[in-house]
Scaffold this motif. Structure first.
Motif, PDB file in Angstrom:
ATOM      1  N   LEU A  87       4.608   5.069   1.675  1.00 19.40           N
ATOM      2  CA  LEU A  87       2.927   5.047   2.170  1.00 19.40           C
ATOM      3  C   LEU A  87       3.007   4.403  -0.352  1.00 19.40           C
ATOM      4  O   LEU A  87       3.080   4.866  -0.735  1.00 19.40           O
ATOM      5  N   TRP A  88       2.267   2.765  -0.365  1.00 18.50           N
ATOM      6  CA  TRP A  88       1.625   2.590  -1.074  1.00 18.50           C
ATOM      7  C   TRP A  88       0.469   3.005  -2.100  1.00 18.50           C
ATOM      8  O   TRP A  88      -0.135   3.586  -1.012  1.00 18.50           O
ATOM      9  N   ARG A 116       3.671   2.921  -5.792  1.00 18.21           N
ATOM     10  CA  ARG A 116       4.050   2.016  -4.635  1.00 18.21           C
ATOM     11  C   ARG A 116       5.368   2.127  -3.910  1.00 18.21           C
ATOM     12  O   ARG A 116       5.611   0.512  -4.356  1.00 18.21           O
ATOM     13  N   PRO A 117       5.685   3.193  -3.097  1.00 19.70           N
ATOM     14  CA  PRO A 117       6.889   2.203  -2.686  1.00 19.70           C
ATOM     15  C   PRO A 117       5.841   1.289  -1.157  1.00 19.70           C
ATOM     16  O   PRO A 117       4.596   1.314  -0.849  1.00 19.70           O
ATOM     17  N   ALA A 123      11.085   3.213 -12.683  1.00 14.39           N
ATOM     18  CA  ALA A 123      12.118   2.934 -11.280  1.00 14.39           C
ATOM     19  C   ALA A 123      10.726   2.192 -10.496  1.00 14.39           C
ATOM     20  O   ALA A 123      10.971   1.697  -9.881  1.00 14.39           O
ATOM     21  N   ALA A 124       9.758   1.517 -11.537  1.00 13.16           N
ATOM     22  CA  ALA A 124       8.594   0.152 -10.340  1.00 13.16           C
ATOM     23  C   ALA A 124       9.389  -0.809 -10.060  1.00 13.16           C
ATOM     24  O   ALA A 124       9.782  -1.396 -10.758  1.00 13.16           O
ATOM     25  N   GLY A 125       9.340  -1.303  -9.198  1.00 15.92           N
ATOM     26  CA  GLY A 125      10.291  -2.647  -8.913  1.00 15.92           C
ATOM     27  C   GLY A 125      11.451  -2.068  -8.327  1.00 15.92           C
ATOM     28  O   GLY A 125      12.362  -2.995  -8.143  1.00 15.92           O
ATOM     29  N   THR A 178      10.501  -0.669  -3.582  1.00 16.04           N
ATOM     30  CA  THR A 178       9.391  -0.607  -4.422  1.00 16.04           C
ATOM     31  C   THR A 178       8.353  -1.570  -5.222  1.00 16.04           C
ATOM     32  O   THR A 178       8.845  -2.832  -5.581  1.00 16.04           O
ATOM     33  N   ALA A 179       7.003  -1.707  -5.523  1.00 22.23           N
ATOM     34  CA  ALA A 179       6.402  -2.681  -6.230  1.00 22.23           C
ATOM     35  C   ALA A 179       6.167  -2.872  -7.904  1.00 22.23           C
ATOM     36  O   ALA A 179       5.740  -1.235  -8.181  1.00 22.23           O
TER      37      ALA A 179
END
Length: 285
Positions: A210-211, A235-236, A264-266, A253-254
């Motif tokens: 779910l973005w 933003r997974p 942890a993003a990215g 992830t983004a």
């Protein structure tokens, strides 16, 4: 309905738009991409070894080929890398302002490749089925953000997400791999994020990233929500089973568009022993 815990960082990274995790059983590694970074990553969880390849265009997806190498969904079409890294085009269909996005390989070895406009123009994207010889058939020509695609364990259903619809849709699979009878399996409610990439497990359940929702959900074949896995990122983008016995759920992830992305993003996340995945076939071309 259970609430998942135990998510870990499998690989620290700073991908702008990590996407498309795919387990490559022949090499025992996970393949994933950074779309806007134009990079294809691989990661071997047993050894920690990783590789990085830069593509000449933004890359929406990369999947293993039966004879070695990769098939890649690029800005201007679908290309092939052989086992020695040499590149050739399989299918070119450039359109100004449009790029390749998520893709998946069906049991017959065909690639289902989605596109979208950079500005997310409604109806500006497509979903195309590419046979191993490069023959293309447009399945959908009015997609906005073509995303998750997957098949039920018996091959009788195809699941598909056009993100702005907020739905996970079902198609019936006909002889020869064609699909028909589109209808919703489930709809993600407002405020819970938007459905992005998906994978199907051995029980026929559909896992969806779910973005802007900070979670992965699992839906039963009847469309009931029966598991929620909260994540340390907003933003997974997509998920896939990998590792020994296809028990571990990997999640890309983004960090794009976030003013203050969490650490942890990215990165590439993993939920160990999440379930039991289905083997993913390689592209037969």
């Amino acid at each position: 309905m259970g609430t998942g815990t135990g998510v870990k960082t499998a690989l620290h990274a700073s991908a702008e738009l990590g996407e498309g995790p795919t387990w490559d059983p022949a090499a025992g590694r996970l393949i994933w991409v950074d779309i806007l970074g134009a990079r294809v990553h691989t990661f071997d969880p047993a050894t920690g070894n990783r590789t990085l390849m830069t593509t000449e265009q933004h890359v929406g997806a990369a999947k293993p080929r039966a004879g070695g190498g990769l098939v890649v969904n690029l800005r201007d079409g679908v290309g092939l890398y052989d086992a020695d890294g040499r590149f050739s085009w399989l299918y070119r269909d450039p359109s100004p302002g449009r790029r390749g996005n998520d893709a998946a390989v069906a049991a017959d070895g065909a690639l289902w490749a989605g596109t979208m406009c950079y500005d997310e123009t409604p109806g500006g994207g497509t979903l195309v089925r590419l046979a191993p010889d490069g023959t293309a058939a447009t399945v959908l020509d009015d997609v906005t953000v073509s995303n998750g695609t997957g098949w039920s364990p018996d091959g009788q259903r195809m699941y598909y997400i056009d993100t702005p619809t907020r739905r996970i849709d079902i198609f019936d699979v006909r002889e020869g791999g064609a699909v028909a009878g589109r209808r919703p399996l489930a709809t993600v409610e407002e405020g819970a994020g938007c459905p992005d990439g998906l994978t199907v497990d051995a029980d026929g359940c559909v896992w969806v990233a779910l973005w802007d929702g900070g979670a992965v959900r699992r839906y039963t074949p009847e469309g009931a929500l029966d598991r929620v896995v909260p994540l340390p990122v907003r933003r997974p983008t997509a998920c896939a089973f990998g590792g020994p016995g296809l028990r571990d759920l990997y999640i890309t992830t983004a960090r794009v568009g976030l003013d203050a992305p969490p650490a942890a993003a990215g990165s590439l996340l993993v939920l160990p022993d999440a379930g039991h995945g289905l083997p993913q076939p390689p592209f037969a071309g």
